[in-house]
Design a protein around this motif. Structure first.
Motif, short mmCIF file in Angstrom:
data_model
loop_
_atom_site.label_atom_id
_atom_site.label_comp_id
_atom_site.label_asym_id
_atom_site.label_seq_id
_atom_site.Cartn_x
_atom_site.Cartn_y
_atom_site.Cartn_z
N GLY A 1 -4.68 11.91 -15.22
CA GLY A 1 -4.90 11.78 -16.66
C GLY A 1 -4.15 10.66 -17.36
N GLY A 2 -4.03 9.50 -16.71
CA GLY A 2 -3.33 8.38 -17.35
C GLY A 2 -4.28 7.26 -17.72
N TYR A 3 -3.74 6.31 -18.45
CA TYR A 3 -4.49 5.10 -18.77
C TYR A 3 -3.49 4.01 -19.18
CZ TYR A 3 -8.20 2.03 -20.31
OH TYR A 3 -9.06 0.98 -20.43
N PRO A 4 -3.67 2.75 -18.74
CA PRO A 4 -4.74 2.24 -17.86
C PRO A 4 -4.52 2.64 -16.40
CG PRO A 4 -3.16 0.52 -18.34
CD PRO A 4 -2.73 1.71 -19.15
N GLY A 5 -5.46 2.22 -15.54
CA GLY A 5 -5.35 2.54 -14.13
C GLY A 5 -4.13 1.88 -13.51
N ILE A 6 -3.29 2.66 -12.85
CA ILE A 6 -2.10 2.13 -12.18
C ILE A 6 -2.09 2.68 -10.76
CG2 ILE A 6 0.42 1.95 -12.21
CD1 ILE A 6 0.35 2.60 -15.18
N LYS A 7 -1.77 1.80 -9.80
CA LYS A 7 -1.73 2.21 -8.40
C LYS A 7 -0.48 3.04 -8.10
CE LYS A 7 -4.44 -0.91 -5.58
NZ LYS A 7 -4.39 -1.65 -4.33
N VAL A 8 -0.62 3.89 -7.11
CA VAL A 8 0.52 4.66 -6.62
C VAL A 8 1.45 3.72 -5.85
CG1 VAL A 8 1.24 6.48 -5.01
CG2 VAL A 8 -0.75 6.83 -6.49
N GLU A 9 2.73 3.76 -6.16
CA GLU A 9 3.73 2.99 -5.41
C GLU A 9 4.50 3.97 -4.52
OE1 GLU A 9 4.41 -0.28 -5.51
OE2 GLU A 9 3.03 -0.81 -7.15
N TRP A 10 4.68 3.56 -3.24
CA TRP A 10 5.44 4.40 -2.32
C TRP A 10 6.86 3.86 -2.23
CZ3 TRP A 10 3.59 8.88 -0.31
CH2 TRP A 10 2.21 9.10 -0.44
N ILE A 11 7.83 4.75 -2.35
CA ILE A 11 9.23 4.35 -2.25
C ILE A 11 9.78 4.98 -0.98
CG2 ILE A 11 11.47 4.35 -3.43
CD1 ILE A 11 9.42 5.09 -5.98
N ILE A 12 9.89 4.14 0.06
CA ILE A 12 10.30 4.61 1.38
C ILE A 12 11.56 3.86 1.78
CG2 ILE A 12 9.56 4.92 3.79
CD1 ILE A 12 6.64 4.90 2.70
N PRO A 13 12.73 4.50 1.70
CA PRO A 13 13.99 3.79 1.95
C PRO A 13 14.02 3.19 3.34
CG PRO A 13 14.39 5.98 1.05
CD PRO A 13 12.94 5.91 1.40
N GLY A 14 14.58 1.97 3.43
CA GLY A 14 14.79 1.33 4.73
C GLY A 14 13.54 0.73 5.34
N SER A 15 12.40 0.80 4.66
CA SER A 15 11.17 0.32 5.26
C SER A 15 10.99 -1.19 5.13
CB SER A 15 9.97 1.03 4.63
OG SER A 15 9.91 0.73 3.27
N ARG A 16 11.83 -1.82 4.28
CA ARG A 16 11.70 -3.27 4.09
C ARG A 16 12.23 -4.05 5.29
NH1 ARG A 16 13.95 -3.61 -1.92
NH2 ARG A 16 12.22 -2.62 -2.97
N ASN A 17 13.14 -3.43 6.03
CA ASN A 17 13.80 -4.16 7.12
C ASN A 17 12.98 -4.19 8.40
OD1 ASN A 17 15.84 -4.12 5.19
ND2 ASN A 17 16.79 -2.31 6.11
N THR A 18 11.96 -3.35 8.46
CA THR A 18 11.21 -3.28 9.72
C THR A 18 9.89 -4.05 9.62
OG1 THR A 18 10.34 -1.19 8.94
CG2 THR A 18 12.16 -1.06 10.48
N ASN A 19 9.56 -4.69 10.72
CA ASN A 19 8.32 -5.47 10.77
C ASN A 19 7.10 -4.56 10.86
OD1 ASN A 19 9.72 -7.86 10.67
ND2 ASN A 19 9.87 -8.03 12.90
N SER A 20 7.22 -3.53 11.69
CA SER A 20 6.11 -2.61 11.83
C SER A 20 6.59 -1.21 11.45
CB SER A 20 5.58 -2.63 13.26
OG SER A 20 6.65 -2.41 14.16
N PRO A 21 6.52 -0.90 10.16
CA PRO A 21 7.01 0.42 9.74
C PRO A 21 6.15 1.53 10.35
CG PRO A 21 5.83 -0.66 7.96
CD PRO A 21 5.94 -1.65 9.07
N PRO A 22 6.76 2.68 10.59
CA PRO A 22 6.01 3.78 11.21
C PRO A 22 5.11 4.51 10.22
CG PRO A 22 8.24 4.47 10.78
CD PRO A 22 8.14 3.06 10.30
N TRP A 23 4.50 3.74 9.32
CA TRP A 23 3.57 4.38 8.37
C TRP A 23 2.55 3.37 7.89
CZ3 TRP A 23 4.09 2.35 3.33
CH2 TRP A 23 5.27 1.62 3.11
#
Ligand SMILES: *[C@@H]1O[C@H](CO)[C@@H](O)[C@H](O)[C@H]1NC(C)=O
Ligand SMILES: *[C@@H]1O[C@H](CO)[C@@H](O)[C@H](O)[C@H]1NC(C)=O
Ligand SMILES: *[C@@H]1O[C@H](CO)[C@@H](O)[C@H](O)[C@H]1NC(C)=O
Ligand SMILES: *[C@@H]1O[C@H](CO)[C@@H](O)[C@H](O)[C@H]1NC(C)=O
Ligand SMILES: *[C@@H]1O[C@H](CO)[C@@H](O)[C@H](O)[C@H]1NC(C)=O
Ligand SMILES: *[C@@H]1O[C@H](CO)[C@@H](O)[C@H](O)[C@H]1NC(C)=O
Ligand SMILES: *[C@@H]1O[C@H](CO)[C@@H](O)[C@H](O)[C@H]1NC(C)=O
Length: 301
Positions: A155-177
């Motif tokens: 029920g929001g406006y305007p359309g906004i994408k879901v952001e995922w906050i996954i700690p430590g995922s920036r350091n890996t090249n191939s995250p397990p997700w």
């Protein structure tokens, strides 16, 4: 007249100056403000359009429009019938327009046109109607090797994408997700948007903690995935263990009983416990005794 002689003067000066006079005349009759006033509102709420007015001048009429569509206003000499847009109301003796029960579709550019005795002015007001998203919730569906987590906010406006906050995922090249999808679905009548995303977590690297998801400035609670499932019913192991313990105690009792029987007569068995059990134990002990007897004989000197 001074003005006609002025015009004749400008005409003699050539076309460029004549243009200047024209421009000046237009400015005199309609002064359009260069700036656009920004106004923000929330769906279902109210806003007030404060159309700028020159209080030193006398207002002949005031039109509040959206594009060329008249919405509300007033006329000094005659009364204007009911406003066309029923969710607006004009503040008496003012150029302030209240708008109620805002819809997302009310977003847009509005015009405040004021006719004074000598000039007309126009100001633009840009209304932006938004709607706050609900707090995102994460739902998990796991098996032994992976977890599908869906984060959704409504029920929001305007359309906004879901952001995922996954700690430590920036350091890996191939995250397990992997983000499976990220979609915004708009409701036709209200224009309100439901935003959701599904992520596929590979559980082979173990538990991931302190995850969250957000839509705009609203964030979900922290959660973890790929954790060894802790059943909410923590009594279950006890319920399973209890009969085992009882069985074990019976076995110990039987063994003790038989062991006693060898030395004494097995009186203790008969004195404690109920008849049914005793009968069973007695028979069991007898059998065991019979079996063991030859062994005892064999071992006897
Ligand atoms: C909007 O205005 C109406 C009428 O004055 C009032 O009843 C309502 O409480 C207002 N709503 C908000 C969110 O201010
Ligand atoms: C509005 O203006 C008229 C005329 O100037 C005046 O008679 C009236 O009292 C004013 N009303 C309010 C609410 O100020
Ligand atoms: C997103 O992906 C998940 C898993 O593949 C699926 O169950 C879900 O229906 C998808 N959602 C949308 C809106 O496509
Ligand atoms: C808001 O939008 C709905 C759906 O488009 C419409 O039925 C309703 O009349 C609108 N309300 C106002 C106050 O414009
Ligand atoms: C999960 O990760 C492991 C090791 O990182 C990999 O061997 C396996 O193929 C992955 N599984 C899937 C379904 O991607
Ligand atoms: C998760 O957050 C808690 C506090 O919020 C912190 O104590 C803990 O170390 C964090 N764990 C990880 C794996 O980031
Ligand atoms: C999110 O932002 C909007 C506008 O920017 C604000 O009205 C609202 O209070 C914010 N919500 C939170 C939870 O911070």
């Amino acid at each position: 007249m001074a003005s006609s002689s002025t015009i004749r003067y400008f005409l003699n000066q050539g076309p460029s100056l004549w243009l200047l006079v024209l421009v000046w005349t237009v400015i005199f009759s309609l002064t359009e403000s260069a700036i656009t006033i920004q106004l923000k509102g929330e769906a279902g709420g109210n806003v007030t359009f404060k159309c700028p007015v020159d209080n030193k001048r006398t207002v002949s009429w005031f039109y509040f429009q959206r594009g060329d569509v008249f919405l509300n206003g007033c006329h000094a000499s005659r009364t204007i019938p009911n406003p066309i847009l029923e969710n607006t109301r004009l503040e008496p003796n003012s150029t302030h327009v209240h708008m109620f029960r805002l819809n997302i579709s009310d977003s847009g550019m509005y015009r405040c046109i004021i006719q004074y005795n000598d000039i007309i002015t126009e100001d633009k007001i840009q209304l932006t109607v938004t709607a706050p998203y609900s707090k995102p919730t994460a739902t998990k569906s796991c098996d032994d090797v992976r977890c599908l987590v869906t984060c959704a906010s409504y029920g929001g406006y305007p359309g906004i994408k879901v952001e995922w906050i996954i700690p430590g995922s920036r350091n890996t090249n191939s995250p397990p997700w992997k983000v499976e999808n990220n979609t915004q679905v708009s409701h036709q009548s209200t224009m309100l948007v439901d935003s959701s995303s599904t992520v596929n977590f590979n559980c082979s690297n173990g538990e991931l903690k302190n995850l969250s998801c957000s839509v705009g400035n609203v964030t979900s609670d922290l959660f973890s995935v790929c954790n060894p499932e802790v059943k909410p019913n923590s009594y279950t192991p006890l319920k399973i263990a209890a009969p085992c313990v009882v069985l074990l105690l019976i076995v110990i009792a039987v063994v003790l009983c038989c062991w006693h029987k060898k030395g004494q007569t097995g009186k203790d068995c008969r004195e404690n416990g109920n008849k049914e059990e005793l009968k069973y134990l007695k028979e069991l002990c007898k059998k065991e005794g019979e079996k063991e007897d030859p062994v005892d004989d064999f071992n006897a000197p």
